[in-house]
Design a protein around this motif. Structure first.
Motif, PDB file in Angstrom:
ATOM      1  N   LEU A 201     -10.040   2.900   2.666  1.00  0.00           N
ATOM      2  CA  LEU A 201     -11.502   2.960   2.716  1.00  0.00           C
ATOM      3  C   LEU A 201     -12.009   4.307   2.206  1.00  0.00           C
ATOM      4  O   LEU A 201     -12.946   4.375   1.403  1.00  0.00           O
ATOM      5  CB  LEU A 201     -11.982   2.711   4.150  1.00  0.00           C
ATOM      6  CG  LEU A 201     -13.488   2.679   4.356  1.00  0.00           C
ATOM      7  CD1 LEU A 201     -14.115   1.497   3.631  1.00  0.00           C
ATOM      8  CD2 LEU A 201     -13.800   2.606   5.860  1.00  0.00           C
ATOM      9  N   SER A 202     -11.385   5.380   2.650  1.00  0.00           N
ATOM     10  CA  SER A 202     -11.791   6.726   2.238  1.00  0.00           C
ATOM     11  C   SER A 202     -11.585   6.947   0.746  1.00  0.00           C
ATOM     12  O   SER A 202     -12.485   7.448   0.053  1.00  0.00           O
ATOM     13  CB  SER A 202     -10.999   7.781   3.009  1.00  0.00           C
ATOM     14  OG  SER A 202     -11.207   7.643   4.385  1.00  0.00           O
TER      15      SER A 202
ATOM     16  N   GLN B 268       0.829  -1.200   0.000  1.00  0.00           N
ATOM     17  CA  GLN B 268       0.000   0.000   0.000  1.00  0.00           C
ATOM     18  C   GLN B 268       0.866   1.254   0.000  1.00  0.00           C
ATOM     19  O   GLN B 268       0.551   2.229  -0.685  1.00  0.00           O
ATOM     20  CB  GLN B 268      -0.951   0.021   1.189  1.00  0.00           C
ATOM     21  CG  GLN B 268      -1.912   1.199   1.139  1.00  0.00           C
ATOM     22  CD  GLN B 268      -2.939   1.171   2.251  1.00  0.00           C
ATOM     23  OE1 GLN B 268      -3.023   0.213   3.016  1.00  0.00           O
ATOM     24  NE2 GLN B 268      -3.734   2.218   2.336  1.00  0.00           N
ATOM     25  N   GLY B 269       1.959   1.220   0.744  1.00  0.00           N
ATOM     26  CA  GLY B 269       2.866   2.364   0.752  1.00  0.00           C
ATOM     27  C   GLY B 269       3.424   2.647  -0.628  1.00  0.00           C
ATOM     28  O   GLY B 269       3.454   3.802  -1.071  1.00  0.00           O
TER      29      GLY B 269
ATOM     30  N   ASP C 238     -14.889   6.908 -15.024  1.00  0.00           N
ATOM     31  CA  ASP C 238     -15.039   5.547 -14.509  1.00  0.00           C
ATOM     32  C   ASP C 238     -13.700   4.847 -14.260  1.00  0.00           C
ATOM     33  O   ASP C 238     -13.665   3.838 -13.557  1.00  0.00           O
ATOM     34  CB  ASP C 238     -15.894   4.707 -15.462  1.00  0.00           C
ATOM     35  CG  ASP C 238     -17.362   5.091 -15.415  1.00  0.00           C
ATOM     36  OD1 ASP C 238     -17.760   5.809 -14.477  1.00  0.00           O
ATOM     37  OD2 ASP C 238     -18.111   4.677 -16.315  1.00  0.00           O
ATOM     38  N   VAL C 239     -12.611   5.371 -14.800  1.00  0.00           N
ATOM     39  CA  VAL C 239     -11.300   4.774 -14.553  1.00  0.00           C
ATOM     40  C   VAL C 239     -10.988   4.750 -13.058  1.00  0.00           C
ATOM     41  O   VAL C 239     -10.241   3.891 -12.572  1.00  0.00           O
ATOM     42  CB  VAL C 239     -10.190   5.498 -15.357  1.00  0.00           C
ATOM     43  CG1 VAL C 239      -9.921   6.888 -14.796  1.00  0.00           C
ATOM     44  CG2 VAL C 239      -8.909   4.674 -15.396  1.00  0.00           C
ATOM     45  N   TYR C 240     -11.601   5.657 -12.303  1.00  0.00           N
ATOM     46  CA  TYR C 240     -11.402   5.685 -10.859  1.00  0.00           C
ATOM     47  C   TYR C 240     -11.994   4.450 -10.177  1.00  0.00           C
ATOM     48  O   TYR C 240     -11.616   4.116  -9.052  1.00  0.00           O
ATOM     49  CB  TYR C 240     -11.995   6.960 -10.242  1.00  0.00           C
ATOM     50  CG  TYR C 240     -11.107   8.162 -10.410  1.00  0.00           C
ATOM     51  CD1 TYR C 240     -10.109   8.447  -9.488  1.00  0.00           C
ATOM     52  CD2 TYR C 240     -11.261   9.023 -11.488  1.00  0.00           C
ATOM     53  CE1 TYR C 240      -9.288   9.544  -9.625  1.00  0.00           C
ATOM     54  CE2 TYR C 240     -10.445  10.130 -11.642  1.00  0.00           C
ATOM     55  CZ  TYR C 240      -9.454  10.389 -10.712  1.00  0.00           C
ATOM     56  OH  TYR C 240      -8.648  11.476 -10.859  1.00  0.00           O
ATOM     57  N   LEU C 241     -12.912   3.762 -10.851  1.00  0.00           N
ATOM     58  CA  LEU C 241     -13.458   2.529 -10.275  1.00  0.00           C
ATOM     59  C   LEU C 241     -12.392   1.435 -10.202  1.00  0.00           C
ATOM     60  O   LEU C 241     -12.456   0.561  -9.340  1.00  0.00           O
ATOM     61  CB  LEU C 241     -14.679   2.065 -11.066  1.00  0.00           C
ATOM     62  CG  LEU C 241     -15.888   2.998 -10.978  1.00  0.00           C
ATOM     63  CD1 LEU C 241     -16.994   2.523 -11.919  1.00  0.00           C
ATOM     64  CD2 LEU C 241     -16.394   3.114  -9.551  1.00  0.00           C
ATOM     65  N   LEU C 242     -11.407   1.491 -11.097  1.00  0.00           N
ATOM     66  CA  LEU C 242     -10.276   0.549 -11.008  1.00  0.00           C
ATOM     67  C   LEU C 242      -9.487   0.798  -9.730  1.00  0.00           C
ATOM     68  O   LEU C 242      -9.061  -0.142  -9.054  1.00  0.00           O
ATOM     69  CB  LEU C 242      -9.370   0.683 -12.235  1.00  0.00           C
ATOM     70  CG  LEU C 242      -9.971   0.258 -13.564  1.00  0.00           C
ATOM     71  CD1 LEU C 242      -9.014   0.590 -14.710  1.00  0.00           C
ATOM     72  CD2 LEU C 242     -10.317  -1.220 -13.548  1.00  0.00           C
ATOM     73  N   ASP C 243      -9.285   2.069  -9.410  1.00  0.00           N
ATOM     74  CA  ASP C 243      -8.613   2.400  -8.154  1.00  0.00           C
ATOM     75  C   ASP C 243      -9.462   1.952  -6.975  1.00  0.00           C
ATOM     76  O   ASP C 243      -8.927   1.465  -5.980  1.00  0.00           O
ATOM     77  CB  ASP C 243      -8.331   3.900  -8.070  1.00  0.00           C
ATOM     78  CG  ASP C 243      -7.586   4.265  -6.796  1.00  0.00           C
ATOM     79  OD1 ASP C 243      -6.445   3.796  -6.612  1.00  0.00           O
ATOM     80  OD2 ASP C 243      -8.151   5.010  -5.977  1.00  0.00           O
TER      81      ASP C 243
ATOM     82  N   PHE D 170     -10.402  -1.222  -2.108  1.00  0.00           N
ATOM     83  CA  PHE D 170     -11.228  -2.131  -1.312  1.00  0.00           C
ATOM     84  C   PHE D 170     -10.536  -3.479  -1.077  1.00  0.00           C
ATOM     85  O   PHE D 170     -10.766  -4.118  -0.051  1.00  0.00           O
ATOM     86  CB  PHE D 170     -12.620  -2.279  -1.918  1.00  0.00           C
ATOM     87  CG  PHE D 170     -13.448  -1.036  -1.737  1.00  0.00           C
ATOM     88  CD1 PHE D 170     -13.584  -0.439  -0.488  1.00  0.00           C
ATOM     89  CD2 PHE D 170     -14.059  -0.436  -2.812  1.00  0.00           C
ATOM     90  CE1 PHE D 170     -14.323   0.722  -0.307  1.00  0.00           C
ATOM     91  CE2 PHE D 170     -14.805   0.733  -2.653  1.00  0.00           C
ATOM     92  CZ  PHE D 170     -14.934   1.311  -1.401  1.00  0.00           C
ATOM     93  N   LEU D 171      -9.659  -3.887  -1.990  1.00  0.00           N
ATOM     94  CA  LEU D 171      -8.837  -5.076  -1.716  1.00  0.00           C
ATOM     95  C   LEU D 171      -7.879  -4.801  -0.557  1.00  0.00           C
ATOM     96  O   LEU D 171      -7.651  -5.677   0.282  1.00  0.00           O
ATOM     97  CB  LEU D 171      -8.075  -5.509  -2.969  1.00  0.00           C
ATOM     98  CG  LEU D 171      -8.922  -6.120  -4.080  1.00  0.00           C
ATOM     99  CD1 LEU D 171      -8.074  -6.348  -5.333  1.00  0.00           C
ATOM    100  CD2 LEU D 171      -9.575  -7.412  -3.617  1.00  0.00           C
TER     101      LEU D 171
END
Length: 127
Positions: free
Chosen positions: A78-79, A11-12, A95-100, A105-106
């Motif tokens: 989460l945010s 994540q970092g 909608d490309v932000y849905l990939l992020d 969420f993973l």
């Protein structure tokens, strides 16, 4: 290497890369994510995500285990995921932000797993 440490590093690194991208090359960032009215806000968010990423990477290298980096990882993912979903579904951002959001969420699910599977807090990490 423990899963917690791997997660902090993953994540970092992800936040470091996504935070620094608009700072290094705004034109490519805007080409992928769409035009923005407030470029200063993109820079501000990029810096904040970069700082969170650096903090998580630093925590991964510490022997002393604390809960605060885990909470930072969980709540920041989460945010960011919630913002991605809300504004993409309301056609404010592409909608490309849905990939992020999927990646975020993973990360959230991985942190939940760490919270439930981890041992005592504030212990010295053996790895």
């Amino acid at each position: 290497m423990k899963f917690r440490k791997i997660l902090l590093m993953a994540q970092g690194g992800y936040f470091l890369l996504t935070g620094i991208w608009p700072l290094l090359h705004m034109p490519s960032f805007l080409a992928v994510t769409g035009p923005k009215n407030e470029v200063w806000l993109v820079v501000t968010v990029g810096l904040l995500i970069l700082v969170i990423g650096a903090t998580l990477l630093t925590a991964a290298l510490q022997r002393q285990r604390e809960r605060s980096p885990e909470l930072l990882g969980f709540f920041s993912a989460l945010s960011m995921g919630a913002v991605d979903v809300r504004y993409a579904l309301h056609d404010v951002i592409l909608d490309v932000y849905l990939l992020d959001a999927v990646a975020e969420f993973l990360l959230v699910l991985a942190w939940v797993w760490v919270f439930f599977k981890s041992g005592p807090k504030n212990t010295v990490d053996k790895t």
